[in-house]
Enzyme design. Sequence first.
Site, short mmCIF file in Angstrom:
data_model
loop_
_atom_site.label_atom_id
_atom_site.label_comp_id
_atom_site.label_asym_id
_atom_site.label_seq_id
_atom_site.Cartn_x
_atom_site.Cartn_y
_atom_site.Cartn_z
N GLY A 215 5.98 -35.40 -14.25
CA GLY A 215 6.78 -34.77 -13.18
C GLY A 215 6.31 -35.14 -11.78
O GLY A 215 5.94 -36.29 -11.50
N ASP A 258 -8.18 -27.65 -18.48
CA ASP A 258 -7.27 -26.55 -18.11
C ASP A 258 -7.86 -25.89 -16.87
O ASP A 258 -8.96 -25.33 -16.93
CB ASP A 258 -7.17 -25.57 -19.29
CG ASP A 258 -6.26 -24.39 -18.98
OD1 ASP A 258 -6.09 -24.05 -17.80
OD2 ASP A 258 -5.72 -23.81 -19.94
N ALA A 286 -0.41 -28.51 -10.22
CA ALA A 286 -0.12 -27.89 -11.53
C ALA A 286 0.55 -26.54 -11.30
O ALA A 286 0.12 -25.76 -10.46
CB ALA A 286 -1.41 -27.70 -12.32
N GLY A 287 1.61 -26.32 -12.04
CA GLY A 287 2.32 -25.05 -11.89
C GLY A 287 3.14 -24.78 -13.14
O GLY A 287 3.54 -25.71 -13.84
N LYS A 292 11.24 -14.11 -16.33
CA LYS A 292 11.76 -12.87 -16.95
C LYS A 292 11.97 -11.86 -15.82
O LYS A 292 11.19 -11.87 -14.86
CB LYS A 292 10.72 -12.25 -17.89
CG LYS A 292 10.61 -12.87 -19.28
CD LYS A 292 11.64 -12.26 -20.23
CE LYS A 292 11.51 -12.85 -21.63
NZ LYS A 292 12.40 -13.94 -21.93
N TYR A 349 6.49 -15.93 -10.32
CA TYR A 349 6.46 -17.29 -9.76
C TYR A 349 6.60 -17.25 -8.22
O TYR A 349 5.84 -17.90 -7.50
CB TYR A 349 7.60 -18.09 -10.38
CG TYR A 349 7.66 -19.55 -9.99
CD1 TYR A 349 6.77 -20.48 -10.52
CD2 TYR A 349 8.63 -20.00 -9.09
CE1 TYR A 349 6.85 -21.83 -10.18
CE2 TYR A 349 8.71 -21.35 -8.73
CZ TYR A 349 7.82 -22.25 -9.28
OH TYR A 349 7.90 -23.58 -8.93
#
Length: 441
Positions: A215, A258, A286-287, A292, A349
């Site tokens: 990406g 990580d 990184a994301g 929800k 987010y």
Amino acid sequence: MNDYLQNSSLRQVLKTLNIPVPVPPILKRNGQAFSDAELQNKKIAVAGKESDFSHEIQQLLHAKSDAATIYDSAIDGLVVSCIGMQSIEDLEDLFTSVKNTVNKIAANGRIVLVSKIDTESITSFAVQRSIDGFSRALSKEIGGKKGVTVNLLKITNDDVKAKEVVNAATFFLSDKSPFITGQVVELNTADGQALTSQQQLLKGKVAIVTGGARGIGAAAAKVLYREGAKVIIVDVPQASEDAQALAKEIEGEAKLVDITKDGAAQELQNYVISTYGKLDILVNNAGITRDKTIAKMSIDQWRAVLNVNLKAVINLTDIFAQKGFSKNAKVVSLSSISGIAGNVGQTNYSLTKSGVIGFTQAVAATNKNIYANAVAPGFIETKMTENLPFFIKEGGRRLSTLKQGGVPEDIAELIGFLASPLSDGINGQCIRACGGSMIGA
Ligand SMILES: NC(=O)c1ccc[n+]([C@@H]2O[C@H](COP(=O)([O-])OP(=O)(O)OC[C@H]3O[C@@H](n4cnc5c(N)ncnc54)[C@H](O)[C@@H]3O)[C@@H](O)[C@H]2O)c1
């Protein structure tokens, strides 16, 4: 890239059938390395209020492009200096400069306005501030049909010189910024390195790109490499194959860590210092999303997003700020227009992406030796957005001036610019690359 409205056969069919869909302009992109010839063969006019500053801008720009005036029949770029406009009447210079030129701007043309905070009187302050609104309105008015972008460089520090303005303007006038429009970018810093050439802008620099396996991160890693940097791609062990393949392609390295793991920041700091002695560029890319509505969101979904998108960004930057960053190191962190406007189902987010903007401002304000800037992408065609429902995707693409999503390279070029000395006038800012998205505008 899977925007069906970019398909030329489909565009032809729609045109023939006269179907009223918002056909987006085809954006011109330049993926070549920066060079002193970046603006060569572009006809660029400098207009607005005459001053020593504007003459200097003109001289510097015309040394690297084809000089044009607002009276020429076709123009690729227009720079309007509004510096020194102090009265309502002075704004007529802005009106005529743009009015006389706007229909002559070629497809994928660029308009860059330059303003400067003026505290001499209440009126002069208001006049300079009013140019923000003008530039945003102009970007919406003329961007959609031909892919013309309009951005404002706003000087907020008296020590900023014409050179810093022209360095930044070079990016906004180039074909490396086709998806950035309607932005007000402050030039607030004047103590960067002297830049004598745009060749190999990042030669000798060491960079980390988190989430660099795919990406936007992968595209950013390629741009940094193209400009001469040694790139360390940091990604989760599950991304090993993509990370290793990319590292090979760009003569870089893959570190499969990580970033939310205990001790991850320390491990990366130890590695970089023992191997390279310093870190010049940190791209906090990184994301993750765990969308929800808050009533349905689990604490795990909340924590996962906060840990990757904000906590790890703070930890990693902080540890290198304590030890490892070189003088004038550049930190570029990924925010999002969701962090500016908020988004349904994204309280976690949006919180983190707003937090990234605050973090960027705080780092810039408190660390003299570090530049920190953020990038807020709009809708970008990547794996993260691929699986969104069709109508959400269509909204993301079409509710914008340029009526389309961007590609990872659009964000990568902005990251490359903010990692380079071309952006030495810019600190603590968040720049949107969103095609003029109406969301949060
Ligand atoms: N794509 C968009 O439209 C868009 C819009 C706004 C902001 N952004 C932001 O841009 C950034 C990149 O987005 P993208 O679309 O390329 O995403 P992506 O999902 O395609 O790539 C993200 C990368 O981050 C890595 N990653 C995730 N968690 C990690 C961890 N704990 N440690 C190390 N690596 C980890 C993933 O493995 C992946 O390689 C993200 O911060 C995202 O929030 C994207």
